[in-house]
Write a protein that holds these residues in place. Structure first.
Motif, short mmCIF file in Angstrom:
data_model
loop_
_atom_site.label_atom_id
_atom_site.label_comp_id
_atom_site.label_asym_id
_atom_site.label_seq_id
_atom_site.Cartn_x
_atom_site.Cartn_y
_atom_site.Cartn_z
N GLN A 163 42.67 -12.77 26.00
CA GLN A 163 42.12 -13.02 27.34
C GLN A 163 40.60 -13.02 27.26
O GLN A 163 40.01 -12.12 26.68
N VAL A 164 40.02 -14.05 27.84
CA VAL A 164 38.56 -14.17 27.81
C VAL A 164 37.98 -13.27 28.88
O VAL A 164 38.42 -13.25 30.02
N GLN A 165 36.96 -12.52 28.49
CA GLN A 165 36.30 -11.66 29.45
C GLN A 165 34.79 -11.70 29.29
O GLN A 165 34.28 -11.78 28.17
N SER A 205 23.20 -6.53 31.09
CA SER A 205 23.97 -6.72 29.87
C SER A 205 25.27 -7.45 30.20
O SER A 205 25.82 -7.28 31.29
N CYS A 206 25.73 -8.21 29.26
CA CYS A 206 27.01 -8.93 29.42
C CYS A 206 27.73 -8.89 28.08
O CYS A 206 27.23 -9.45 27.10
N VAL A 207 28.88 -8.24 28.08
CA VAL A 207 29.71 -8.19 26.89
C VAL A 207 30.79 -9.25 27.01
O VAL A 207 31.49 -9.33 28.03
N PHE A 238 32.13 -15.67 22.24
CA PHE A 238 30.71 -15.37 22.14
C PHE A 238 30.07 -16.08 20.96
O PHE A 238 28.98 -16.65 21.10
N ILE A 239 30.73 -16.06 19.83
CA ILE A 239 30.10 -16.58 18.62
C ILE A 239 29.92 -18.09 18.65
O ILE A 239 29.13 -18.62 17.88
N PHE A 240 30.61 -18.76 19.57
CA PHE A 240 30.50 -20.22 19.65
C PHE A 240 29.74 -20.68 20.89
O PHE A 240 29.64 -21.88 21.13
N SER A 241 29.24 -19.75 21.67
CA SER A 241 28.73 -20.09 23.00
C SER A 241 27.23 -20.04 23.10
O SER A 241 26.59 -19.13 22.59
N THR A 242 26.68 -21.00 23.85
CA THR A 242 25.40 -20.77 24.50
C THR A 242 25.70 -19.85 25.67
O THR A 242 26.62 -20.10 26.45
N MET A 243 24.95 -18.78 25.76
CA MET A 243 25.14 -17.80 26.82
C MET A 243 24.01 -17.93 27.84
O MET A 243 22.86 -18.20 27.47
N GLY A 244 24.37 -17.76 29.09
CA GLY A 244 23.36 -17.92 30.12
C GLY A 244 23.49 -16.89 31.22
O GLY A 244 24.53 -16.26 31.39
N TRP A 245 22.39 -16.69 31.92
CA TRP A 245 22.37 -15.90 33.14
C TRP A 245 22.02 -16.83 34.29
O TRP A 245 21.06 -17.60 34.21
N GLY A 285 34.30 -24.00 25.87
CA GLY A 285 35.36 -24.71 26.58
C GLY A 285 34.87 -25.25 27.91
O GLY A 285 33.84 -25.93 27.99
N TYR A 286 35.61 -24.94 28.94
CA TYR A 286 35.21 -25.38 30.29
C TYR A 286 34.20 -24.44 30.94
O TYR A 286 33.76 -24.69 32.05
N GLY A 287 33.86 -23.39 30.24
CA GLY A 287 32.91 -22.42 30.76
C GLY A 287 33.60 -21.22 31.37
O GLY A 287 34.67 -21.34 31.97
N TYR A 288 32.97 -20.08 31.20
CA TYR A 288 33.51 -18.84 31.74
C TYR A 288 32.40 -18.09 32.46
O TYR A 288 31.23 -18.18 32.09
N TRP A 289 32.83 -17.33 33.47
CA TRP A 289 31.88 -16.56 34.29
C TRP A 289 32.29 -15.10 34.35
O TRP A 289 33.48 -14.78 34.38
#
Length: 114
Positions: free
Chosen positions: A1-3, A21-23, A29-36, A100-104
């Motif tokens: 499950q993605v969290q 912080s965002c875990v 995580f390892i494949f993502s551009t992460m954003g706020w 993927g389609y993006g997660y929040w």
């Protein structure tokens, strides 16, 4: 499950600092551009800052020079260091993964008092 689980929001006076912080789940995580992103009632969600897997960063003009995004790949965590906070920074801040389609994440409230 993605969290994506954010923490670190709160109430601070103008000029103060907070660190968000965002875990994230390892497998995204390892494949993502992460954003706020942030959102205030009645307005669209807007990008605050992003960081690629290679560490390249991008900032909204309104926060450049005050906010710093970083990531710790060993901890699957992305941070947003917010300094010199202004009342107009008040919003719900959301963590985002581009995978993927993006997660929040669920969002964390930041309130800056004048």
């Amino acid at each position: 499950q993605v969290q994506l689980v954010e923490s670190g929001g709160g109430l601070v006076q103008a000029g103060g600092s907070l660190r968000l912080s965002c875990v994230a789940s390892r497998r995204i995580f390892i494949f993502s551009t992460m954003g706020w992103y942030r959102q205030v009632p009645g307005k669209q969600r807007e990008l605050v800052a992003s960081i690629t897997t290679g560490g390249s960063t991008n900032y909204a003009f309104s926060v450049e020079g005050r906010f710093t995004i970083s990531r710790d790949n060993a901890k699957n965590t992305v941070y947003l260091q917010m300094n010199s906070l202004k009342p107009e920074d008040t919003a719900v801040y959301y963590c985002n993964s581009s995978y993927g389609y993006g997660y929040w994440g669920q969002g964390t409230q930041v309130t800056v008092s004048s």
